[in-house]
Design a protein around this motif. Structure first.
Motif, mmCIF file in Angstrom:
data_model
loop_
_atom_site.group_PDB
_atom_site.id
_atom_site.type_symbol
_atom_site.label_atom_id
_atom_site.label_comp_id
_atom_site.label_asym_id
_atom_site.label_seq_id
_atom_site.Cartn_x
_atom_site.Cartn_y
_atom_site.Cartn_z
ATOM 1 N N ASN A 1 0.825 -1.210 0.000
ATOM 2 C CA ASN A 1 0.000 0.000 0.000
ATOM 3 C C ASN A 1 0.858 1.258 0.000
ATOM 4 O O ASN A 1 0.515 2.243 -0.658
ATOM 5 C CB ASN A 1 -0.943 0.010 1.202
ATOM 6 N N ILE A 2 1.954 1.243 0.740
ATOM 7 C CA ILE A 2 2.849 2.400 0.779
ATOM 8 C C ILE A 2 3.421 2.663 -0.611
ATOM 9 O O ILE A 2 3.441 3.795 -1.091
ATOM 10 C CB ILE A 2 3.970 2.199 1.819
ATOM 11 N N GLY A 3 3.855 1.606 -1.290
ATOM 12 C CA GLY A 3 4.384 1.762 -2.652
ATOM 13 C C GLY A 3 3.337 2.249 -3.622
ATOM 14 O O GLY A 3 3.586 3.152 -4.438
ATOM 15 N N ALA A 4 2.140 1.698 -3.542
ATOM 16 C CA ALA A 4 1.058 2.115 -4.444
ATOM 17 C C ALA A 4 0.650 3.553 -4.168
ATOM 18 O O ALA A 4 0.390 4.327 -5.104
ATOM 19 C CB ALA A 4 -0.147 1.180 -4.299
ATOM 20 N N SER A 5 0.604 3.931 -2.913
ATOM 21 C CA SER A 5 0.268 5.310 -2.560
ATOM 22 C C SER A 5 1.324 6.271 -3.078
ATOM 23 O O SER A 5 1.009 7.339 -3.610
ATOM 24 C CB SER A 5 0.135 5.436 -1.040
ATOM 25 N N ALA A 6 2.585 5.878 -2.949
ATOM 26 C CA ALA A 6 3.669 6.714 -3.483
ATOM 27 C C ALA A 6 3.509 6.881 -4.986
ATOM 28 O O ALA A 6 3.565 8.005 -5.505
ATOM 29 C CB ALA A 6 5.024 6.095 -3.156
ATOM 30 N N ASP A 7 3.282 5.802 -5.692
ATOM 31 C CA ASP A 7 3.146 5.874 -7.152
ATOM 32 C C ASP A 7 1.985 6.784 -7.558
ATOM 33 O O ASP A 7 2.099 7.551 -8.511
ATOM 34 C CB ASP A 7 2.938 4.475 -7.742
ATOM 35 N N GLY A 8 0.876 6.726 -6.833
ATOM 36 C CA GLY A 8 -0.275 7.545 -7.156
ATOM 37 C C GLY A 8 -0.094 9.022 -6.821
ATOM 38 O O GLY A 8 -0.868 9.861 -7.263
ATOM 39 N N ASN A 9 0.928 9.326 -6.036
ATOM 40 C CA ASN A 9 1.182 10.714 -5.650
ATOM 41 C C ASN A 9 2.408 11.304 -6.349
ATOM 42 O O ASN A 9 2.878 12.375 -5.966
ATOM 43 C CB ASN A 9 1.355 10.824 -4.136
ATOM 44 N N LEU A 10 2.920 10.627 -7.336
ATOM 45 C CA LEU A 10 4.095 11.110 -8.066
ATOM 46 C C LEU A 10 3.742 11.310 -9.531
ATOM 47 O O LEU A 10 3.977 10.444 -10.371
ATOM 48 C CB LEU A 10 5.257 10.118 -7.935
ATOM 49 N N VAL A 11 3.152 12.439 -9.828
ATOM 50 C CA VAL A 11 2.798 12.779 -11.198
ATOM 51 C C VAL A 11 3.406 14.152 -11.481
ATOM 52 O O VAL A 11 2.820 15.176 -11.138
ATOM 53 C CB VAL A 11 1.267 12.781 -11.426
ATOM 54 N N SER A 12 4.600 14.155 -11.991
ATOM 55 C CA SER A 12 5.388 15.361 -12.282
ATOM 56 C C SER A 12 5.918 16.055 -11.036
ATOM 57 O O SER A 12 7.034 16.533 -11.028
ATOM 58 C CB SER A 12 4.617 16.368 -13.130
ATOM 59 N N VAL A 13 5.110 16.137 -9.999
ATOM 60 C CA VAL A 13 5.534 16.711 -8.718
ATOM 61 C C VAL A 13 5.073 15.770 -7.610
ATOM 62 O O VAL A 13 4.146 14.988 -7.807
ATOM 63 C CB VAL A 13 4.949 18.127 -8.493
ATOM 64 N N PRO A 14 5.699 15.847 -6.437
ATOM 65 C CA PRO A 14 5.232 15.000 -5.329
ATOM 66 C C PRO A 14 3.985 15.610 -4.696
ATOM 67 O O PRO A 14 4.072 16.551 -3.922
ATOM 68 C CB PRO A 14 6.422 15.005 -4.362
ATOM 69 N N THR A 15 2.823 15.092 -5.049
ATOM 70 C CA THR A 15 1.564 15.631 -4.537
ATOM 71 C C THR A 15 1.251 15.045 -3.167
ATOM 72 O O THR A 15 1.864 14.067 -2.749
ATOM 73 C CB THR A 15 0.387 15.333 -5.480
ATOM 74 N N ASP A 16 0.275 15.624 -2.488
ATOM 75 C CA ASP A 16 -0.142 15.026 -1.223
ATOM 76 C C ASP A 16 -1.480 14.321 -1.363
ATOM 77 O O ASP A 16 -1.769 13.420 -0.622
ATOM 78 C CB ASP A 16 -0.149 16.058 -0.096
ATOM 79 N N CYS A 17 -2.313 14.729 -2.302
ATOM 80 C CA CYS A 17 -3.631 14.121 -2.472
ATOM 81 C C CYS A 17 -4.022 14.159 -3.940
ATOM 82 O O CYS A 17 -4.351 15.223 -4.448
ATOM 83 C CB CYS A 17 -4.687 14.873 -1.669
ATOM 84 N N PRO A 18 -4.021 13.031 -4.630
ATOM 85 C CA PRO A 18 -4.412 13.050 -6.031
ATOM 86 C C PRO A 18 -5.919 13.102 -6.248
ATOM 87 O O PRO A 18 -6.373 13.143 -7.368
ATOM 88 C CB PRO A 18 -3.839 11.742 -6.569
ATOM 89 N N GLN A 19 -6.696 13.122 -5.177
ATOM 90 C CA GLN A 19 -8.143 13.098 -5.334
ATOM 91 C C GLN A 19 -8.798 14.431 -4.998
ATOM 92 O O GLN A 19 -9.840 14.744 -5.530
ATOM 93 C CB GLN A 19 -8.752 11.982 -4.478
ATOM 94 N N ARG A 20 -8.208 15.221 -4.119
ATOM 95 C CA ARG A 20 -8.858 16.463 -3.696
ATOM 96 C C ARG A 20 -8.383 17.634 -4.546
ATOM 97 O O ARG A 20 -7.734 17.467 -5.564
ATOM 98 C CB ARG A 20 -8.574 16.721 -2.212
ATOM 99 N N ASP A 21 -8.680 18.825 -4.080
ATOM 100 C CA ASP A 21 -8.342 20.036 -4.827
ATOM 101 C C ASP A 21 -6.958 20.567 -4.468
ATOM 102 O O ASP A 21 -6.705 21.745 -4.571
ATOM 103 C CB ASP A 21 -9.408 21.107 -4.604
ATOM 104 N N GLU A 22 -6.065 19.699 -4.051
ATOM 105 C CA GLU A 22 -4.721 20.141 -3.700
ATOM 106 C C GLU A 22 -3.673 19.240 -4.352
ATOM 107 O O GLU A 22 -2.741 18.777 -3.715
ATOM 108 C CB GLU A 22 -4.550 20.194 -2.186
ATOM 109 N N ARG A 23 -3.836 18.992 -5.617
ATOM 110 C CA ARG A 23 -2.897 18.142 -6.377
ATOM 111 C C ARG A 23 -1.672 18.963 -6.747
ATOM 112 O O ARG A 23 -1.393 19.203 -7.914
ATOM 113 C CB ARG A 23 -3.574 17.619 -7.630
#
Length: 164
Positions: free
Chosen positions: A90-112
């Motif tokens: 889960n930690i690896g999958a969460s990291a992958d989902g939060n690494l899109v050009s920049v290190p985001t904190d939430c890929p689902q909310r309004d703070e990507r």
């Protein structure tokens, strides 16, 4: 198609926690078979709600595609406890989902956005799990580009006016 992290007690998609993020895609389809996917956006989600689809739709008809900067795995942890193995996955999958050009904190909310605090906390773990040198070097260059004249760094990089 709408996306969200949770379901309500009634089993409906819960989106209140998304704040101003409208995780919704609308497609106009003609006859025949279609591959539908959004352009110029991404959605972090656990659940998807699809309405207005003509005909029957089964889970086998759907495929979620991970969008990530795809950093090469560098470290691993093998343990006998299945719960700990799942936690590491889960930690690896969460990291992958939060690494899109920049290190985001939430890929689902309004703070990507590239929040500096999140990567400062998770950076060492991320660097154990993934080869981060090129990714983080590029982001730090963006961070430096946003540095103020007094030397302070922005809360997010790239700098967004709404975050000062």
């Amino acid at each position: 198609m709408r996306h969200g992290e949770e379901l309500t007690a009634a089993g409906r998609l819960y989106t209140d926690n998304l704040r101003t993020a409208d995780q919704r895609d609308e497609f106009v389809l003609g006859p025949g078979s279609h591959v539908v996917e959004p352009a110029f956006t991404l959605h972090g989600f656990r659940y998807a709600e699809i309405t207005g689809w003509p005909g029957a739709l089964t889970p086998d008809d759907l495929e979620a595609v991970l969008l990530s900067s795809a950093l090469t795995a560098t470290g691993s942890l093998t343990v006998s406890d299945p719960a700990v193995r799942q936690l590491v996955a889960n930690i690896g999958a969460s990291a992958d989902g939060n690494l899109v050009s920049v290190p985001t904190d939430c890929p689902q909310r309004d703070e990507r956005t590239g929040w500096t605090a999140d990567i400062s906390v998770f950076g060492s773990t991320l660097s154990f799990l993934r080869h981060t040198q090129a990714f983080l070097s590029g982001w730090v260059t963006t961070l430096i580009d946003g540095q103020r004249a007094d030397g302070a760094v922005p809360h997010v990089a790239p700098v967004l006016p709404e975050y000062g």
